[in-house]
Design a protein around this motif. Structure first.
Motif, PDB file in Angstrom:
ATOM      1  N   ALA A   1     -42.849 -32.539  -7.283  1.00  0.00           N
ATOM      2  CA  ALA A   1     -42.072 -32.431  -6.040  1.00  0.00           C
ATOM      3  C   ALA A   1     -41.664 -30.979  -5.800  1.00  0.00           C
ATOM      4  O   ALA A   1     -40.748 -30.711  -5.006  1.00  0.00           O
ATOM      5  N   GLY A   2     -42.296 -30.053  -6.512  1.00  0.00           N
ATOM      6  CA  GLY A   2     -42.013 -28.626  -6.321  1.00  0.00           C
ATOM      7  C   GLY A   2     -40.678 -28.185  -6.896  1.00  0.00           C
ATOM      8  O   GLY A   2     -40.132 -27.155  -6.493  1.00  0.00           O
ATOM      9  N   CYS A   3     -40.139 -28.964  -7.834  1.00  0.00           N
ATOM     10  CA  CYS A   3     -38.792 -28.675  -8.350  1.00  0.00           C
ATOM     11  C   CYS A   3     -38.782 -28.523  -9.874  1.00  0.00           C
ATOM     12  O   CYS A   3     -39.601 -29.121 -10.571  1.00  0.00           O
ATOM     13  N   VAL A   4     -37.840 -27.759 -10.359  1.00  0.00           N
ATOM     14  CA  VAL A   4     -37.493 -27.741 -11.784  1.00  0.00           C
ATOM     15  C   VAL A   4     -35.989 -27.939 -11.870  1.00  0.00           C
ATOM     16  O   VAL A   4     -35.234 -27.347 -11.092  1.00  0.00           O
ATOM     17  N   VAL A   5     -35.553 -28.790 -12.806  1.00  0.00           N
ATOM     18  CA  VAL A   5     -34.124 -29.043 -13.002  1.00  0.00           C
ATOM     19  C   VAL A   5     -33.720 -28.506 -14.378  1.00  0.00           C
ATOM     20  O   VAL A   5     -34.404 -28.780 -15.371  1.00  0.00           O
ATOM     21  N   GLN A   6     -32.649 -27.741 -14.422  1.00  0.00           N
ATOM     22  CA  GLN A   6     -32.126 -27.233 -15.697  1.00  0.00           C
ATOM     23  C   GLN A   6     -30.635 -27.517 -15.765  1.00  0.00           C
ATOM     24  O   GLN A   6     -29.923 -27.332 -14.783  1.00  0.00           O
TER      25      GLN A   6
ATOM     26  N   LEU B   1     -31.261 -36.382  -8.832  1.00  0.00           N
ATOM     27  CA  LEU B   1     -30.735 -35.080  -8.388  1.00  0.00           C
ATOM     28  C   LEU B   1     -31.685 -34.451  -7.369  1.00  0.00           C
ATOM     29  O   LEU B   1     -31.251 -33.931  -6.331  1.00  0.00           O
ATOM     30  N   ILE B   2     -32.972 -34.504  -7.652  1.00  0.00           N
ATOM     31  CA  ILE B   2     -33.961 -33.925  -6.733  1.00  0.00           C
ATOM     32  C   ILE B   2     -33.895 -34.643  -5.387  1.00  0.00           C
ATOM     33  O   ILE B   2     -33.874 -34.018  -4.325  1.00  0.00           O
ATOM     34  N   ASN B   3     -33.829 -35.963  -5.443  1.00  0.00           N
ATOM     35  CA  ASN B   3     -33.789 -36.734  -4.202  1.00  0.00           C
ATOM     36  C   ASN B   3     -32.500 -36.449  -3.417  1.00  0.00           C
ATOM     37  O   ASN B   3     -32.539 -36.260  -2.197  1.00  0.00           O
ATOM     38  N   ALA B   4     -31.379 -36.406  -4.139  1.00  0.00           N
ATOM     39  CA  ALA B   4     -30.100 -36.181  -3.458  1.00  0.00           C
ATOM     40  C   ALA B   4     -30.064 -34.809  -2.773  1.00  0.00           C
ATOM     41  O   ALA B   4     -29.628 -34.685  -1.638  1.00  0.00           O
ATOM     42  N   VAL B   5     -30.558 -33.798  -3.472  1.00  0.00           N
ATOM     43  CA  VAL B   5     -30.391 -32.421  -2.989  1.00  0.00           C
ATOM     44  C   VAL B   5     -31.477 -32.010  -1.994  1.00  0.00           C
ATOM     45  O   VAL B   5     -31.203 -31.326  -1.015  1.00  0.00           O
ATOM     46  N   THR B   6     -32.715 -32.446  -2.244  1.00  0.00           N
ATOM     47  CA  THR B   6     -33.825 -31.991  -1.385  1.00  0.00           C
ATOM     48  C   THR B   6     -34.397 -33.083  -0.492  1.00  0.00           C
ATOM     49  O   THR B   6     -35.176 -32.795   0.411  1.00  0.00           O
ATOM     50  N   GLY B   7     -34.076 -34.347  -0.786  1.00  0.00           N
ATOM     51  CA  GLY B   7     -34.662 -35.465  -0.044  1.00  0.00           C
ATOM     52  C   GLY B   7     -36.067 -35.802  -0.531  1.00  0.00           C
ATOM     53  O   GLY B   7     -36.686 -36.749  -0.061  1.00  0.00           O
ATOM     54  N   ARG B   8     -36.579 -35.036  -1.507  1.00  0.00           N
ATOM     55  CA  ARG B   8     -37.941 -35.296  -2.002  1.00  0.00           C
ATOM     56  C   ARG B   8     -37.933 -36.409  -3.049  1.00  0.00           C
ATOM     57  O   ARG B   8     -36.941 -36.623  -3.727  1.00  0.00           O
TER      58      ARG B   8
ATOM     59  N   ILE C   1     -33.088 -26.507  -9.433  1.00  0.00           N
ATOM     60  CA  ILE C   1     -31.801 -27.221  -9.326  1.00  0.00           C
ATOM     61  C   ILE C   1     -31.076 -27.108 -10.670  1.00  0.00           C
ATOM     62  O   ILE C   1     -31.655 -27.399 -11.725  1.00  0.00           O
ATOM     63  N   ILE C   2     -29.844 -26.647 -10.616  1.00  0.00           N
ATOM     64  CA  ILE C   2     -29.030 -26.552 -11.829  1.00  0.00           C
ATOM     65  C   ILE C   2     -28.139 -27.792 -11.877  1.00  0.00           C
ATOM     66  O   ILE C   2     -27.399 -28.080 -10.933  1.00  0.00           O
TER      67      ILE C   2
ATOM     68  N   LYS D   1     -35.488 -21.028  -3.518  1.00  0.00           N
ATOM     69  CA  LYS D   1     -34.165 -21.606  -3.261  1.00  0.00           C
ATOM     70  C   LYS D   1     -33.605 -22.181  -4.553  1.00  0.00           C
ATOM     71  O   LYS D   1     -34.352 -22.709  -5.383  1.00  0.00           O
ATOM     72  N   CYS D   2     -32.310 -22.121  -4.690  1.00  0.00           N
ATOM     73  CA  CYS D   2     -31.674 -22.733  -5.865  1.00  0.00           C
ATOM     74  C   CYS D   2     -30.413 -23.475  -5.435  1.00  0.00           C
ATOM     75  O   CYS D   2     -29.650 -22.987  -4.587  1.00  0.00           O
ATOM     76  N   PHE D   3     -30.224 -24.651  -6.009  1.00  0.00           N
ATOM     77  CA  PHE D   3     -29.005 -25.434  -5.774  1.00  0.00           C
ATOM     78  C   PHE D   3     -28.293 -25.649  -7.111  1.00  0.00           C
ATOM     79  O   PHE D   3     -28.949 -25.913  -8.120  1.00  0.00           O
ATOM     80  N   ILE D   4     -26.977 -25.537  -7.090  1.00  0.00           N
ATOM     81  CA  ILE D   4     -26.187 -25.928  -8.268  1.00  0.00           C
ATOM     82  C   ILE D   4     -25.478 -27.220  -7.884  1.00  0.00           C
ATOM     83  O   ILE D   4     -24.610 -27.222  -6.994  1.00  0.00           O
ATOM     84  N   GLY D   5     -25.864 -28.317  -8.511  1.00  0.00           N
ATOM     85  CA  GLY D   5     -25.299 -29.629  -8.167  1.00  0.00           C
ATOM     86  C   GLY D   5     -24.113 -29.955  -9.058  1.00  0.00           C
ATOM     87  O   GLY D   5     -24.247 -29.994 -10.279  1.00  0.00           O
TER      88      GLY D   5
END
Ligand code: SF4
Ligand code: SF4
Length: 445
Positions: free
Chosen positions: A263-268, A245-252, A161-162, A200-204
């Motif tokens: 939660a299987g995520c990295v945020v940058q 951010l993780i919760n908003a974008v992935t629900g995790r 997640i960016i 998968k990648c999301f830019i928030g």
């Protein structure tokens, strides 16, 4: 794209971004002298590798990493080392730094570039360059980026997640970067995605930056970015917090006491992604960053590209701050920023903004809690701040720990909404301090 992502809890302070949101990034001239702290990141401080009298170039290593969880430090000017010693630091203490007189020659000594296209490089090679470039989280947390990019093998990452939320009021540095270096940002995103092997990648991006959303989305239509999606975020504080951010974008949900990788995520942060691109493609270490200078007593607010180590006083003077009317200078945003006591402290890798206020709120009288529950509703971590404050008041640290006080991200949302004006975040910070001391004492027994 029409879907709007958000999280439960949080607050809606005024955005206050209009002063600088439309102002392009200006290059701030390198100052005559910089003071570059060797501690600008979470982890062990860097160790100096230069001494008084040494000549240095822009990008040259001046402090080597003090361990794996650490980051090297590079010169932001060319010139002569005047001294290595304690200097004022934005965190409010004296920290060892390198004082360099700028000779204005602008000589550079960058990292050796990759000898192949980045797509053909191994993950390890890319991580090594990120590490050598001294890149840390530029959204404020300043955690060394190479560590975040090296999760253990039992914690596979499937989502990157960016973070382009920039949810703190007043700040617009990330907003401008997304508008002015969009393609570089997206290249950085692809490099980060390759390093992590994320599917998968999301830019928030918060919806109060519609121009950035439109531009990024337009570029993402290229098939090059088929696994990258823009997530339009609700404009709410602290939307840019990693867990939110993780919760908003992935629900995790990141578990209590856990990290995003659980939660299987990295945020940058977006600034970090651009810095990664610059390091990998240009061999450029992290020696400058964008800083927003704004606030009620700033006559000429700006978004500035600033060399690390520039005294903050120079930025305030360049933006025509009314020093007589100024009562408070904050590094960062108004919610989580740090008040500055010494204007000779320098810009560091995590300096997203300087916020200048004319009025300091007088000490506010606290009233008894009326059990309204607003602090509970606002807490993005789903803690019970009113109860935590009561535990701390009666020094019941164990109970506070049982109620997950260590999960508090110190966002200040609880204090913001409390009608009884109880400084809840102060109590929680105090409680965390005592809990940490208690844990350390137990470990050392
Ligand atoms: S308890 Fe901590 S995380 Fe929760 S609202 Fe207060 S400061 Fe934020
Ligand atoms: S917001 Fe303030 S008054 Fe309301 S429950 Fe929380 S501490 Fe009590």
């Amino acid at each position: 794209m029409s879907r709007r992502f958000t999280f439960k809890g949080g607050i809606h302070p005024p955005h206050s971004k209009a002063q600088t949101a439309r102002l392009s990034i200006e290059v701030f001239p390198a100052p005559g002298k910089v003071i570059i702290p060797l501690q600008q990141h979470i982890g062990a401080p860097a160790k100096p590798v230069v001494k008084r009298g040494d000549r240095v170039s822009i990008g040259q290593l001046i402090g080597e990493a003090g361990g794996f969880v650490s980051a090297p430090v590079h010169s932001s000017v060319s010139g002569t080392v005047l001294s290595v010693g304690p200097f004022p630091h934005p965190m409010g203490k004296q920290v060892i730094g390198v004082e360099i007189e700028n000779d204005s020659a602008e000589e550079k000594q960058l990292l050796s570039p990759l000898n192949k296209p980045w797509r053909e490089a191994a993950q390890g090679e890319l991580i090594q360059m990120v590490q050598a470039a001294g890149i840390v989280g530029m959204g404020g947390a300043s955690f060394p980026t190479h560590v975040k990019l090296s999760p253990p093998s039992n914690k596979p990452i499937d989502v990157l997640i960016i973070n382009g939320a920039e949810c703190e009021p007043y700040l617009t540095a990330d907003h401008r970067l997304m508008l002015e270096r969009t393609e570089d940002l997206l290249t950085g995103v692809l490099i980060l995605k390759k390093i992590l092997g994320a599917k998968k990648c999301f830019i928030g991006i918060e919806e109060n930056k519609p121009d950035a959303i439109k531009l990024v989305n337009k570029l993402l239509s290229d098939s090059l970015y088929k696994d990258v999606t823009l997530a339009r975020l609700g404009a709410k504080y602290p939307q840019g917090g990693e867990k939110q951010l993780i919760n908003a974008v992935t629900g995790r949900q990141v578990p209590s006491g856990g990290l995003p990788m659980d939660a299987g995520c990295v945020v940058q942060n977006v600034g970090t992604a651009v810095a990664v691109r610059d390091a990998i493609l240009g061999g450029i270490p992290l020696y400058e960053r964008v800083v927003t200078v704004t606030g009620p007593t700033v006559k000429n607010p700006k978004n500035l590209l600033v060399r690390i180590g520039t005294p903050i006083r120079l930025l305030l003077e360049a933006c025509e701050v009314d020093f007589k009317a100024t009562q408070k200078v904050i590094m960062g945003g108004p919610m989580m920023g740090i008040a500055q006591s010494d204007l000779d402290a320098p810009v560091i890798k995590s300096t997203s903004g300087l916020l200048v206020y004319d009025k300091v709120q007088p000490a506010i009288r606290e009233y008894p809690c009326i059990n309204c529950g607003r602090c509970v509703a606002a807490c993005p971590i789903h803690l019970v701040p009113s109860r935590l404050a009561k535990f701390i008041e009666k020094e019941s640290i164990d109970e506070a720990m049982e109620w997950n006080i260590m999960d508090c991200m110190e966002c200040g949302s609880c204090t913001y909404v409390c009608p009884s004006k109880i400084n809840l975040v102060h109590y929680v910070k105090l409680g965390k301090f005592h809990a940490q001391a208690k844990r350390a004492a137990a470990t050392n027994k």
